[in-house]
Design a protein around this motif. Structure first.
Motif, short mmCIF file in Angstrom:
data_model
loop_
_atom_site.label_atom_id
_atom_site.label_comp_id
_atom_site.label_asym_id
_atom_site.label_seq_id
_atom_site.Cartn_x
_atom_site.Cartn_y
_atom_site.Cartn_z
N LEU A 67 112.76 -38.68 126.03
CA LEU A 67 112.88 -39.92 126.09
C LEU A 67 113.12 -40.60 125.04
N ALA A 68 112.62 -40.29 123.93
CA ALA A 68 112.61 -40.90 122.41
C ALA A 68 113.81 -40.48 121.87
N GLU A 69 114.75 -39.69 122.26
CA GLU A 69 115.73 -38.95 121.59
C GLU A 69 115.40 -38.66 120.20
N ILE A 70 114.05 -37.72 120.16
CA ILE A 70 113.84 -37.21 119.03
C ILE A 70 114.38 -35.80 118.74
N ASP A 71 115.24 -35.44 117.76
CA ASP A 71 115.80 -34.22 117.75
C ASP A 71 114.74 -33.38 116.96
N VAL A 72 114.83 -32.02 117.31
CA VAL A 72 113.96 -30.84 116.88
C VAL A 72 114.76 -29.80 116.30
N LYS A 73 114.48 -29.77 115.01
CA LYS A 73 115.33 -28.62 114.23
C LYS A 73 114.24 -27.55 113.87
N PHE A 74 114.78 -26.40 113.63
CA PHE A 74 114.11 -25.40 112.99
C PHE A 74 114.80 -24.74 111.67
N ILE A 75 114.08 -23.89 110.89
CA ILE A 75 114.70 -23.34 109.69
C ILE A 75 114.17 -21.88 109.80
N ASN A 76 115.21 -21.11 109.16
CA ASN A 76 115.00 -19.44 109.04
C ASN A 76 115.12 -19.09 107.65
N ARG A 77 114.08 -19.27 106.80
CA ARG A 77 114.30 -18.78 105.36
C ARG A 77 114.95 -20.01 104.53
N TYR A 78 116.33 -19.43 103.98
CA TYR A 78 117.03 -20.42 103.15
C TYR A 78 118.40 -19.76 103.03
N HIS A 79 119.25 -20.52 102.54
CA HIS A 79 120.61 -19.85 101.98
C HIS A 79 121.16 -20.68 100.72
N GLN A 80 121.74 -20.15 99.98
CA GLN A 80 122.28 -20.82 98.66
C GLN A 80 121.47 -21.81 98.15
#
Length: 363
Positions: A295-308
Motif C-alpha cells: 500500500l505504501a509502494e515501498i520497494d524491497v531490494k536485496f544484495i548478494n555480495r558485490y561486483h566491481q
C-alpha cells in the motif's frame, strides 16, 4: 624461493563443528594464478556461522574447510601468463571466482553467477593460512599509503558499497541503517560518504551505538527495545528524523537479516521509499508485512555480495574519504587463529573486526 622453508598453518573447521590449526600443503600456481603470502585476514560473521551451525542457507560444510575470505597479502610466485601483477606486489583479494561465460557474468552481474567459487565456502578453502593460490584476476594492487589490514577490510566494505549502490542514496536525503555490527558500521561510513542526511543507526547494543557515534559523529542513534513491537520501535526511530511523514527516510538499509528488524525497517521507510536488505537471515520469514509495503509502494531490494567494487573501495580508503582503521579491535597471530575465532564468536567480548595477521618475511 625462501617461502619453501616456512610451514603453512591453517585454520580449519569440520562438519561436526570442530575448529583447529592444521598444517596445509603449499600449492603451486597454475596458469593465470598467483601464490600469495596472506598477511592479514578479517574474521567474518559467516566464518563463525559456518563453524557453529555448519551452513548458511543452501551452503553446507560437508568436510574440512579452511576459513577466511577478507584478505590481503603479498604476491610471491606467478603462474604462466600472469602479467597484471608481479612478485612483491601488495594486493587485496576479491574472494569470488565466477564462470565468466553465463549471461550474468557477461552483463557484469558476476556476483549472481550460479557457478561461483567463493573462498571459505565448502569445498573451496579460504585464506586463513600463510600461503594461498588465487586467480590473478582477483588481485588488486594496494597503494603505498594503505596497510594490509585496510586491504583485508576492502571485502566487508565492498558489501556495504554494493548495498549503498543498490539503495541509491542521495545527497541531503535521509537514510536509516538497521544494525551496528561490522556490516552495519561499514554501511554507515559508506552512507556518510554518499552525503545522505540525516543518518540514523539502530542496534540492541548501547556499546555498538556508542562506537558508531565515535566513527561518524553526526549519526543519530536508536537503541532497539525488545519489550516494544517492531512498529513501536519504528515510531521511535522516525521521531529522530522529524515529526512529519515527509521527514521519514526514503532509504532504509537493513544490515542484520533478523526478521523483527526487517519488519521495523518496513515501518520506518517513507511511503514511496525503499528498503535494501544487506543482512543475511533465515531462509523464510513468517511475518513479512506484505500489505504495509504494498500500500505504501515501498520497494524491497536485496544484495548478494558485490561486483566491481574493489577499485572504488580502495580509492575511498587511500584518498581518506572513509577511515576503516577504527574497525580493527583485536589482532591475533596466524598460529592463534582458533583463539581469534572463539573471541569473535562471543558478543560479550565487544569485538568489531578481528584480524589474523602474519608478520613473517618470506621474500
Amino acid at each position: 624461493m625462501t617461502y619453501n622453508t616456512f610451514p603453512n598453518p591453517s585454520l580449519q573447521i569440520t562438519k561436526d563443528h570442530q575448529i583447529f590449526i592444521k598444517e596445509n600443503p603449499v600449492e603451486k600456481p597454475g596458469p593465470g594464478q598467483a601464490l600469495v603470502h596472506i598477511t592479514a585476514t578479517g574474521i567474518c560473521g559467516s566464518d563463525v556461522h559456518f563453524w557453529k551451525h555448519g551452513q548458511i542457507g543452501e551452503l553446507k560444510v560437508l568436510g574440512n574447510c579452511i576459513m577466511g575470505h577478507e584478505t590481503a597479502g603479498e604476491v610471491i610466485e606467478l603462474g604462466e601468463g600472469v602479467t597484471d601483477v608481479k612478485i612483491g606486489d601488495r594486493v587485496a583479494i576479491e574472494p569470488q571466482v565466477t564462470c565468466g561465460k553465463c549471461f550474468l557474468c557477461l552483463q557484469g552481474d558476476y556476483n549472481l553467477c550460479e557457478n561461483t567459487k567463493f573462498l571459505a565456502v565448502y569445498p573451496n578453502d579460504g585464506s586463513m593460512q600463510r600461503f594461498k593460490v588465487v586467480n590473478a584476476q582477483c588481485l588488486y594492487k594496494l597503494p603505498d599509503n594503505m596497510s594490509f589490514e585496510e586491504g583485508a577490510l576492502c571485502e566487508p566494505l565492498s558489501v556495504a558499497y554494493h548495498g549503498v549502490e543498490r539503495a541509491e542514496l542521495e545527497l541531503g536525503r535521509g537514510a536509516m541503517i538497521c544494525g551496528a555490527g561490522p556490516i552495519g558500521l561499514a554501511t554507515l561510513v559508506m552512507a556518510n560518504a554518499s552525503g545522505a542526511s540525516p543518518l540514523v543507526i539502530s542496534d540492541l547494543s548501547a556499546e555498538r551505538l556508542e562506537f558508531a557515534k565515535k566513527l561518524i559523529p553526526r549519526v543519530k542513534t536508536y537503541q532497539i527495545d525488545l519489550k516494544k513491537s517492531s512498529e513501536e520501535n519504528a515510531e521511535g526511530i522516525r521521531e529522530l528524523f522529524g515529526p512529519d511523514e515527509e521527514d521519514a527516510p526514503p532509504r532504509v538499509l537493513e544490515c542484520t537479516g533478523v526478521e523483527s528488524s526487517v519488519i521495523t525497517a518496513a515501518y520506518v521507510a517513507r511511503r514511496g521509499g525503499s528498503i535494501t536488505v544487506i543482512g543475511v537471515g533465515r531462509p523464510t520469514f513468517n511475518n513479512f508485512p506484505f500489505m504495509k509495503l504494498s500500500l505504501a509502494e515501498i520497494d524491497v531490494k536485496f544484495i548478494n555480495r558485490y561486483h566491481q567494487s574493489w577499485p572504488p573501495v580502495i580509492k575511498l580508503i587511500s584518498e581518506g574519504i572513509i577511515d576503516v582503521k577504527p574497525f580493527v579491535t583485536h589482532r591475533f597471530p596466524l598460529e592463534k587463529a582458533d583463539e581469534a575465532m572463539k573471541l569473535s564468536s562471543d558478543p560479550k567480548n565487544g569485538s568489531i573486526k578481528v584480524i589474523i595477521e602474519d608478520k613473517v618475511k618470506v621474500l
